[in-house]
Design a protein around this motif. Sequence first.
Motif, PDB file in Angstrom:
ATOM      1  N   ALA A 294      68.133  64.812  38.052  1.00  0.00           N
ATOM      2  CA  ALA A 294      67.839  66.047  38.791  1.00  0.00           C
ATOM      3  C   ALA A 294      67.497  65.826  40.257  1.00  0.00           C
ATOM      4  O   ALA A 294      67.777  66.685  41.092  1.00  0.00           O
ATOM      5  CB  ALA A 294      66.705  66.806  38.103  1.00  0.00           C
ATOM      6  N   THR A 295      66.911  64.707  40.589  1.00  0.00           N
ATOM      7  CA  THR A 295      66.464  64.488  41.975  1.00  0.00           C
ATOM      8  C   THR A 295      67.408  63.616  42.803  1.00  0.00           C
ATOM      9  O   THR A 295      67.116  63.326  43.960  1.00  0.00           O
ATOM     10  CB  THR A 295      65.057  63.860  41.991  1.00  0.00           C
ATOM     11  N   ILE A 296      68.526  63.209  42.223  1.00  0.00           N
ATOM     12  CA  ILE A 296      69.486  62.387  42.971  1.00  0.00           C
ATOM     13  C   ILE A 296      70.135  63.263  44.043  1.00  0.00           C
ATOM     14  O   ILE A 296      70.688  64.320  43.734  1.00  0.00           O
ATOM     15  CB  ILE A 296      70.567  61.799  42.043  1.00  0.00           C
ATOM     16  N   PRO A 297      70.090  62.847  45.313  1.00  0.00           N
ATOM     17  CA  PRO A 297      70.755  63.627  46.358  1.00  0.00           C
ATOM     18  C   PRO A 297      72.244  63.789  46.052  1.00  0.00           C
ATOM     19  O   PRO A 297      72.892  62.862  45.572  1.00  0.00           O
ATOM     20  CB  PRO A 297      70.539  62.789  47.623  1.00  0.00           C
ATOM     21  N   PHE A 298      72.768  64.978  46.353  1.00  0.00           N
ATOM     22  CA  PHE A 298      74.120  65.366  45.956  1.00  0.00           C
ATOM     23  C   PHE A 298      74.823  66.014  47.154  1.00  0.00           C
ATOM     24  O   PHE A 298      74.271  66.921  47.780  1.00  0.00           O
ATOM     25  CB  PHE A 298      74.022  66.366  44.797  1.00  0.00           C
ATOM     26  N   VAL A 299      76.034  65.543  47.442  1.00  0.00           N
ATOM     27  CA  VAL A 299      76.818  66.070  48.562  1.00  0.00           C
ATOM     28  C   VAL A 299      78.186  66.509  48.059  1.00  0.00           C
ATOM     29  O   VAL A 299      78.885  65.731  47.407  1.00  0.00           O
ATOM     30  CB  VAL A 299      76.987  65.002  49.668  1.00  0.00           C
ATOM     31  N   PHE A 300      78.556  67.745  48.369  1.00  0.00           N
ATOM     32  CA  PHE A 300      79.904  68.206  48.075  1.00  0.00           C
ATOM     33  C   PHE A 300      80.847  67.748  49.178  1.00  0.00           C
ATOM     34  O   PHE A 300      80.526  67.857  50.365  1.00  0.00           O
ATOM     35  CB  PHE A 300      79.970  69.735  47.995  1.00  0.00           C
ATOM     36  N   LEU A 301      82.014  67.252  48.777  1.00  0.00           N
ATOM     37  CA  LEU A 301      83.108  66.925  49.686  1.00  0.00           C
ATOM     38  C   LEU A 301      84.275  67.786  49.234  1.00  0.00           C
ATOM     39  O   LEU A 301      84.813  67.560  48.151  1.00  0.00           O
ATOM     40  CB  LEU A 301      83.486  65.441  49.585  1.00  0.00           C
TER      41      LEU A 301
ATOM     42  N   HIS B 294      74.303  56.968  33.390  1.00  0.00           N
ATOM     43  CA  HIS B 294      74.226  55.551  33.028  1.00  0.00           C
ATOM     44  C   HIS B 294      73.726  54.679  34.178  1.00  0.00           C
ATOM     45  O   HIS B 294      72.911  53.787  33.976  1.00  0.00           O
ATOM     46  CB  HIS B 294      75.600  55.058  32.556  1.00  0.00           C
ATOM     47  N   HIS B 295      74.214  54.943  35.401  1.00  0.00           N
ATOM     48  CA  HIS B 295      73.913  54.067  36.541  1.00  0.00           C
ATOM     49  C   HIS B 295      72.777  54.568  37.428  1.00  0.00           C
ATOM     50  O   HIS B 295      72.251  53.792  38.226  1.00  0.00           O
ATOM     51  CB  HIS B 295      75.161  53.876  37.401  1.00  0.00           C
ATOM     52  N   LEU B 296      72.426  55.855  37.324  1.00  0.00           N
ATOM     53  CA  LEU B 296      71.387  56.458  38.162  1.00  0.00           C
ATOM     54  C   LEU B 296      71.546  56.059  39.634  1.00  0.00           C
ATOM     55  O   LEU B 296      70.708  55.355  40.211  1.00  0.00           O
ATOM     56  CB  LEU B 296      69.992  56.100  37.648  1.00  0.00           C
ATOM     57  N   PRO B 297      72.622  56.523  40.264  1.00  0.00           N
ATOM     58  CA  PRO B 297      72.882  56.164  41.662  1.00  0.00           C
ATOM     59  C   PRO B 297      71.827  56.765  42.593  1.00  0.00           C
ATOM     60  O   PRO B 297      71.088  57.678  42.220  1.00  0.00           O
ATOM     61  CB  PRO B 297      74.258  56.773  41.928  1.00  0.00           C
ATOM     62  N   ASP B 298      71.790  56.260  43.813  1.00  0.00           N
ATOM     63  CA  ASP B 298      70.866  56.767  44.820  1.00  0.00           C
ATOM     64  C   ASP B 298      71.413  58.015  45.504  1.00  0.00           C
ATOM     65  O   ASP B 298      70.662  58.773  46.131  1.00  0.00           O
ATOM     66  CB  ASP B 298      70.608  55.680  45.870  1.00  0.00           C
ATOM     67  N   LEU B 299      72.729  58.236  45.396  1.00  0.00           N
ATOM     68  CA  LEU B 299      73.389  59.373  46.024  1.00  0.00           C
ATOM     69  C   LEU B 299      74.692  59.649  45.284  1.00  0.00           C
ATOM     70  O   LEU B 299      75.350  58.721  44.810  1.00  0.00           O
ATOM     71  CB  LEU B 299      73.695  59.061  47.500  1.00  0.00           C
ATOM     72  N   ILE B 300      75.067  60.932  45.230  1.00  0.00           N
ATOM     73  CA  ILE B 300      76.331  61.329  44.608  1.00  0.00           C
ATOM     74  C   ILE B 300      77.156  62.117  45.617  1.00  0.00           C
ATOM     75  O   ILE B 300      76.668  63.071  46.224  1.00  0.00           O
ATOM     76  CB  ILE B 300      76.093  62.180  43.345  1.00  0.00           C
ATOM     77  N   LEU B 301      78.410  61.694  45.794  1.00  0.00           N
ATOM     78  CA  LEU B 301      79.395  62.416  46.598  1.00  0.00           C
ATOM     79  C   LEU B 301      80.402  63.003  45.626  1.00  0.00           C
ATOM     80  O   LEU B 301      80.999  62.272  44.835  1.00  0.00           O
ATOM     81  CB  LEU B 301      80.100  61.468  47.575  1.00  0.00           C
TER      82      LEU B 301
END
Length: 120
Positions: free
Chosen positions: A74-81, A43-50
């Motif tokens: 698919a191209t949104i940068p993604f970081v596992f915490l 819905h929001h198409l963030p610039d980054l996902i944590l």
Amino acid sequence: MKKVLVIEDEEFVRDNLVELLELENYEAISAPDGLAGIQLAQHHLPDLILCDMMMPLLDGHQVLQALKQATTTATIPFVFLTAKSHKTDTELGLALGANDYLTKPYTAADLLNVVSRLLN
């Protein structure tokens, strides 16, 4: 203003992450589980996902796989915490397409460095 989605089931951790990001002038939105996280991302198409790894409904791997399959996310940068710090956990997360993998406990400086690097 860059938008960051925080997907974390522990309310205290989630609230702290949101506050930290907002203090650094990011727009932060949050989800308490993987399913809600996917919906907010679409819905929001963030610039980054944590994203935390171990959560109810869908775990972090399932969240990442679902987001990578959708063309809009698919191209949104993604970081596992995550607290999962074994080498094989890190390797799997990166093999699935995560851009980075931070193990808990991490410092605010470490987190903000990763966020800044991926958003610039």
